[in-house]
Design an enzyme around this catalytic site. Structure first.
Site, PDB file in Angstrom:
ATOM      1  N   HIS A 145      43.751  68.143  48.005  1.00 40.30           N
ATOM      2  CA  HIS A 145      43.909  66.850  47.543  1.00 40.30           C
ATOM      3  C   HIS A 145      45.090  66.193  48.146  1.00 40.30           C
ATOM      4  O   HIS A 145      44.774  65.009  48.388  1.00 40.30           O
ATOM      5  CB  HIS A 145      44.436  67.075  45.804  1.00 40.30           C
ATOM      6  CG  HIS A 145      43.259  67.198  44.821  1.00 40.30           C
ATOM      7  ND1 HIS A 145      42.806  68.556  45.012  1.00 40.30           N
ATOM      8  CD2 HIS A 145      42.826  66.609  43.927  1.00 40.30           C
ATOM      9  CE1 HIS A 145      41.823  68.451  43.890  1.00 40.30           C
ATOM     10  NE2 HIS A 145      42.241  67.191  43.240  1.00 40.30           N
ATOM     11  N   HIS A 194      49.122  74.508  43.192  1.00 37.11           N
ATOM     12  CA  HIS A 194      49.518  74.760  44.612  1.00 37.11           C
ATOM     13  C   HIS A 194      51.052  75.044  44.634  1.00 37.11           C
ATOM     14  O   HIS A 194      51.828  74.523  43.824  1.00 37.11           O
ATOM     15  CB  HIS A 194      49.400  73.208  45.279  1.00 37.11           C
ATOM     16  CG  HIS A 194      47.809  73.280  45.847  1.00 37.11           C
ATOM     17  ND1 HIS A 194      47.103  74.120  46.751  1.00 37.11           N
ATOM     18  CD2 HIS A 194      46.878  72.226  45.435  1.00 37.11           C
ATOM     19  CE1 HIS A 194      46.030  73.825  46.777  1.00 37.11           C
ATOM     20  NE2 HIS A 194      45.795  72.656  46.070  1.00 37.11           N
TER      21      HIS A 194
END
Length: 230
Positions: A145, A194
């Protein structure tokens, strides 16, 4: 008498070169943390800072913030970025800017391929320190992303800036591209999917790739001696 080298190396080109060099260096340093057998203190401290003390399942902030972060993180999803890229590419083809359309498509598609290769090569699992507030299936390093947001929004912003009038307008578009990229990366950490080093590495790789594509576009334009690629 002006130095011919300084005439050739313009400030934007020099800045792009510095971004590429810094991005590659930063990615290499962060990759060491990703390959370590235990998470770095930097990663764990920041990840836990986005959770209530002693409650790894509860994110900090009001209830609406979690939903807002999910909305923001979708701006970096493959589906949204793909839709934006296709829409812009088709528009450029309709106005007969085929070279710019091809460059944008190659930049974004190449960034996606590079992100997938890096994930497979480094093979870092997702963090288990806190609960995941979004569904994930792929590997962790680098953040796709963060990387693809940087590639897509910066590439589109830099291309748009070439045709926009006035320095203020150009700065605004580029700043908006950077801000969107930063918010998407922060949302990935907030949602617990993450490690912070994944996001930083995604930014490093994405910024470097976007600037490399911008330099390629500039070089092709200079080589062809045209400003209109129709």
């Amino acid at each position: 008498m002006k130095n011919p080298l300084l005439n050739w190396i313009e400030f934007p080109v020099l800045l792009a070169g510095l971004v590429i060099a810094g991005g590659l260096w930063g990615f290499e340093e962060l990759m060491e943390a990703a390959l370590a057998t235990t998470p770095h203190a930097f990663d764990t401290e920041i990840l836990l800072a986005f959770r209530e003390a002693g409650q790894p399942d509860n994110p900090v902030g009001p209830a609406w913030l979690e939903g807002a972060m999910r909305d923001i993180t979708s701006l970096g999803s493959v589906s949204v970025l793909g839709l934006i890229t296709v829409a812009v590419t088709v528009y450029l083809l309709l106005i007969r800017r085929r070279g710019t359309a091809l460059l944008i498509f190659v930049a974004v598609a190449g960034g996606q391929a590079l992100s997938s290769l890096l994930k497979a090569g480094i093979d870092r699992p997702r963090p288990e320190l806190v609960s995941h507030l979004a569904d994930v299936a792929s590997l962790s390093f680098p953040s796709g992303h963060a990387m693809l947001s940087a590639v897509t929004y910066l590439t589109l912003g830099s291309m748009a800036a070439r045709f926009l009038p006035g320095r203020t307008t150009k700065i605004y578009v580029l700043a908006l591209a950077v801000l969107t990229t930063v918010l998407v990366g922060i949302s990935r950490i907030y949602l617990g999917v993450h490690w912070p080093s994944d996001v930083l590495a995604g930014w490093c790789a994405g910024f470097a790739w976007a600037m490399l594509c911008w330099l390629a576009a500039r070089s092709l334009q200079r080589w062809s001696g045209r400003t209109d690629d129709a």
